[in-house]
Every structure is written in structure tokens, then in C-alpha cells.
Scaffold this motif. Sequence first.
Motif, PDB file in Angstrom:
ATOM      1  N   GLN A   1       0.826  -1.206   0.000  1.00 63.64           N
ATOM      2  CA  GLN A   1       0.000   0.000   0.000  1.00 63.64           C
ATOM      3  C   GLN A   1       0.863   1.260   0.000  1.00 63.64           C
ATOM      4  O   GLN A   1       0.623   2.200  -0.759  1.00 63.64           O
ATOM      5  N   LEU A   2       1.872   1.300   0.853  1.00 64.19           N
ATOM      6  CA  LEU A   2       2.764   2.466   0.900  1.00 64.19           C
ATOM      7  C   LEU A   2       3.461   2.664  -0.446  1.00 64.19           C
ATOM      8  O   LEU A   2       3.578   3.791  -0.938  1.00 64.19           O
ATOM      9  N   GLU A   3       3.913   1.575  -1.036  1.00 59.17           N
ATOM     10  CA  GLU A   3       4.621   1.662  -2.317  1.00 59.17           C
ATOM     11  C   GLU A   3       3.698   2.124  -3.436  1.00 59.17           C
ATOM     12  O   GLU A   3       4.093   2.913  -4.296  1.00 59.17           O
ATOM     13  N   SER A   4       2.468   1.646  -3.443  1.00 58.36           N
ATOM     14  CA  SER A   4       1.531   2.045  -4.497  1.00 58.36           C
ATOM     15  C   SER A   4       1.189   3.526  -4.390  1.00 58.36           C
ATOM     16  O   SER A   4       1.094   4.227  -5.406  1.00 58.36           O
ATOM     17  N   VAL A   5       1.024   4.017  -3.173  1.00 60.73           N
ATOM     18  CA  VAL A   5       0.751   5.445  -2.971  1.00 60.73           C
ATOM     19  C   VAL A   5       1.939   6.278  -3.430  1.00 60.73           C
ATOM     20  O   VAL A   5       1.783   7.317  -4.074  1.00 60.73           O
ATOM     21  N   ARG A   6       3.137   5.826  -3.094  1.00 62.02           N
ATOM     22  CA  ARG A   6       4.341   6.540  -3.529  1.00 62.02           C
ATOM     23  C   ARG A   6       4.430   6.621  -5.041  1.00 62.02           C
ATOM     24  O   ARG A   6       4.745   7.666  -5.611  1.00 62.02           O
TER      25      ARG A   6
END
Length: 294
Positions: free
Chosen positions: A249-254
Motif C-alpha cells: 500500500q505504501l509503495e503504491s501510494v508513492r
Amino acid sequence: MPAELVIPVTEKDTASPQRGSLIELYRPRMRGILLAMGYLSILAIIAYGWKHRIEQPLTAENGAGYALGIVGGTLMLLLLLYPLRKHAGFMRRMGPVRFWFRTHMLFGIIGPVCILFHSGFQLGSLNSNIALFCMLLVAGSGLVGRYFYTRIHHGLYGRKATLEELTRHAELLSGSLESHLTDYPRIRNQVREFEALAHTKPAGIISSFLTLGSLGFRTWLLYLSLWRQVPSTLPTAQRKTLLRHIGAQLESVRKVTEFHFYERLFSIWHVLHFPFFLMLVLSGVVHVVAVHMY
């Protein structure tokens, strides 16, 4: 206790068997750390050569030093094989593009290191200095381009992403993760704060550049912080899945936040990198001719 995580994916999302699910597509991977260790090893070798540049026995005119110049120059010239494999019809059957891409990056690192040792880490004649600085420019440009490339593709060897696709994936991951963090409000709030921060547009060009440029580092810091907060009492498989989901999730938002920024930078880089390489070839040919004629 959170249930087993199941991420819905569409046919497009499973375009290759390696992806499997959105978690597998976006979850943090250790190869980034291994790659950084590889770069640090190369820097250590270069630092050693620089430190001992006065007393080192290599000379550019003969022996091993001369051989390193030939090897390094040849490897830099062979960098042309990758663009030829992509665009030249006669090379379409000569192995997968991925193989030539890996070879291109490997030669782009080994070649400059050989040439640095060939030069003894010291300046020489005008033509050799021009060739050396052109080589350093191309090598540095290649490393920068590699970084931009990974920011707009699904990994180093994955396909090109689109903003619509990244946004859809981030929404799917966010919706799925939200329901599994009800028992962990602190983690859920930190993920929400990160999403809000990532979607806040900074004021000014410099602020925007600094914010987006440091977002990847801040993503890893938050992931490591959350990794420590997920209870170790959870069953191992469930804890591992939850951590992967959070990281994805963090990576996709980034990726959503950075996409346009790095897409523009990659377009500019793509225009400049090939002329830099042509400058290197020309200066290298002049250097070789000058050395052997005079």
C-alpha cells in the motif's frame, strides 16, 4: 484478529505469472538493499584506487593498465548493443531484450571502473581528459536514468505503468488494507497520514522537488517503523502477509504521487543520454587514434 488477506486483481493486473497479486506487485523487496550494497562495493573499489593512485603500479601505456583501457573502452562501445537489440530488425532474434538490458547496465558499470584504473585516477593529455569526463558523464547519466526508469515501470524489468492503473491499484490495496487494520488503529492512522501527506501538493518548485525526491526514503522509514509495530504474537504467515500488504500500500501510494514527476524527468533524460553517449564514442575514438599515432 485480522483474517487472511485476499487482494482482488483483474486480468490486466496478472499480465505475467510473476505478479500473482497486487501485494506481490508492489510489496517492498530486499533486492533494492542488495543493489545498494553492490553499488557501495563498487564505490569501495573506486575509493581504494583513488587512495593508492600515486603508488599503484598500473600505467596507461602498457601492461595491465593498457589492457584495462582496451577492456573498458570495448565494454563502453558494446553498450550500443542494447539500443540495437531494441530497434534494429537484424537483432530481433538475438535473445530477449531483458538480457541485453541487464548486460547494458553491467557493462555501464564495469567499463567506467576499468577506465578509471587505466587512467590511474589522474588527468593526462587534453584528448584523454575529454574522453574521461565524457565517460564519467555517460556513466552518471546511466545511473540517474536507471533510477528514473524504475519509478515509472513495474520494477527494473517490468512493463511501463500508467497513472490510471497505479491509482486503481492504490485504491484496491487501500480498501482491502483498511478492513484488516481495525484492530491496529495506530498503524491505520499512520498509513492514512502517509497517504494524506503523499497527496498534498507542495508549494513551489524547489519544495516539490525535495519532497518528491525524498518520498522513497520516507516510505521505507515508515515501513520499517510499522514493521516493528505489527505484533509478533500473530501467526508467522499472517504477520508476513499483513506486512507485505502494508508495504504494498505504501509503495503504491508513492508510485502514484511520483509518477508524473519522474515521467517528465525520464523524458528529458532520454533526449540527453544518447547525445552524451555519441560524445563519448567520438572522444574515445580521438583518444585512441591520438595515443597510437603520437
